[in-house]
Design an enzyme around this catalytic site. Structure first.
Site, short mmCIF file in Angstrom:
data_model
loop_
_atom_site.label_atom_id
_atom_site.label_comp_id
_atom_site.label_asym_id
_atom_site.label_seq_id
_atom_site.Cartn_x
_atom_site.Cartn_y
_atom_site.Cartn_z
N LYS A 53 0.83 -1.20 0.00
CA LYS A 53 0.00 0.00 0.00
C LYS A 53 0.87 1.26 0.00
O LYS A 53 0.62 2.21 -0.75
CB LYS A 53 -0.95 -0.02 1.21
CG LYS A 53 -2.06 -1.04 1.07
CD LYS A 53 -2.87 -1.25 2.36
CE LYS A 53 -3.87 -2.40 2.14
NZ LYS A 53 -4.68 -2.72 3.33
N GLN A 97 -4.61 -1.32 9.56
CA GLN A 97 -4.63 -2.66 8.98
C GLN A 97 -5.28 -3.66 9.95
O GLN A 97 -4.97 -3.67 11.14
CB GLN A 97 -3.19 -3.10 8.62
CG GLN A 97 -3.10 -4.42 7.88
CD GLN A 97 -3.71 -4.37 6.48
OE1 GLN A 97 -3.78 -3.32 5.85
NE2 GLN A 97 -4.18 -5.50 6.00
N ASP A 120 -10.82 3.43 4.14
CA ASP A 120 -11.16 2.01 4.11
C ASP A 120 -12.68 1.81 4.03
O ASP A 120 -13.13 0.71 3.72
CB ASP A 120 -10.66 1.34 5.41
CG ASP A 120 -9.52 0.39 5.17
OD1 ASP A 120 -9.41 -0.16 4.05
OD2 ASP A 120 -8.73 0.17 6.10
N1 GUN Z 1 -7.25 -6.58 6.23
C1 GUN Z 1 -7.67 -7.31 5.18
N2 GUN Z 1 -8.22 -6.52 4.23
C2 GUN Z 1 -8.13 -5.26 4.69
C3 GUN Z 1 -8.54 -4.00 4.17
O1 GUN Z 1 -9.10 -3.87 3.07
N3 GUN Z 1 -8.27 -2.94 4.95
C4 GUN Z 1 -7.68 -3.05 6.17
N4 GUN Z 1 -7.47 -1.95 6.88
N5 GUN Z 1 -7.30 -4.20 6.69
C5 GUN Z 1 -7.53 -5.30 5.95
#
Ligand code: GUN
Length: 285
Positions: A53, A97, A120
């Site tokens: 990311k 995350q 998100d």
């Molecule tokens: N863990 C698995 N997928 C995601 C996501 O799309 N965003 C976040 N913040 N954590 C995740």
């Protein structure tokens, strides 16, 4: 019949090129879109995801900051960091995350992120906005799946039956809502669904988000269906240790009309939608 591959890498590259141009335009007006990524603990998969990311931000010219916190971080410490990011003018998007360590209440943390920086789309305010058909920030994975459908010309899904396997807050539920808003008839299946195979076989669009390797078999797919594989599962070393999706790719490839690969399918689109949401947040700021 062999399915047409929906190439997530190619589509992601196309969308990211457009995002990079818009980032440059915003920078020329004195605003650099900024994303803060917060990782608590040492989950190996999460470490890879957050690294990807942050790297994706740099490639489109965005500013990003990574906050790596030890697994023993208290809930109060994490909430304090989020509060400071909420007030940081250089940060337009905040991503915490998941999963978080067990001693931290996920719901409390997700609600602490300011809704206008919630790239998100996990904050109840953004989830509610999606539910009433006025989406602001939409969860990145389902948003990426919708981009993939649009890319193959499936914009209005009137008369189509979409089946979503999985009911998570991150994927299953928002995915179902987006499909519904695109006029599909939507079924959500989960571990308590009776005769799952028959439900899946009705699908013109089948979205697999169960988190179980190769769970969707060829006999669960209607010939010609569009199959979107959201799963990312690491097989045990005894089975080769490779990454596979929730769909039994080789078998389903002979039945489906369109199919997304793993890796190189939904994954790159998820990150692309994160960039898109961060750009939108910066534009609004
Ligand atoms: N863990 C698995 N997928 C995601 C996501 O799309 N965003 C976040 N913040 N954590 C995740």
């Amino acid at each position: 019949m062999t399915a047409i591959r929906i190439d997530g890498n190619a589509l992601a590259a196309k969308v990211r090129d457009r995002i990079a141009v818009e980032v440059a335009a915003l920078k020329a007006r004195g605003v650099t879109p900024g994303l803060a990524v917060v990782l608590v603990g040492e989950d190996p998969a999460s470490q890879v995801y957050v690294r990807n990311k942050v790297a994706a931000c740099a490639k489109v010219g965005m500013h990003s900051v990574m906050h790596k916190l030890p697994a023993a971080t208290t809930e109060a410490e994490l909430l304090a960091l989020i509060d400071s990011l909420n007030h940081d003018a250089a940060i337009h998007g905040i991503l915490v995350q998941l999963p978080l360590p067990k001693h931290i209440a996920e719901k409390k943390v997700l609600e602490a992120v300011a809704a206008h920086k919630d790239v998100d789309g996990f904050h109840a305010e953004n989830v509610g906005a999606l539910m009433i058909g006025e989406p602001r920030f939409v969860s990145c994975t389902p948003a990426g799946c919708m981009e993939m459908l649009r890319d193959i010309g499936m914009t209005d899904l009137r008369g189509k039956h979409a089946v979503v396997v999985g009911r998570s807050n991150i994927v299953g539920k928002p995915m179902a809502m987006l499909l519904l808003h695109a006029n599909a008839t939507v079924t959500i299946c989960h571990s308590g669904t009776k005769d799952l195979d028959a439900q899946c076989r009705q699908a013109d669009i089948l979205v697999a988000a169960v988190g179980r390797p190769r769970f969707i078999k060829a006999d669960m797919v209607k010939p010609g269906a569009v199959v979107i594989d959201v799963g990312i599962n690491r097989l045990p070393e005894s089975e080769g240790g490779k990454l596979v999706g929730d769909v039994d790719f080789d078998a389903v490839n002979e039945v489906a009309g369109y199919l997304t690969p793993v890796p190189g399918g939904v994954g790159p689109m998820t990150i692309t939608m994160l960039l898109q949401n961060t750009l939108v947040a910066a534009n609004r700021a």
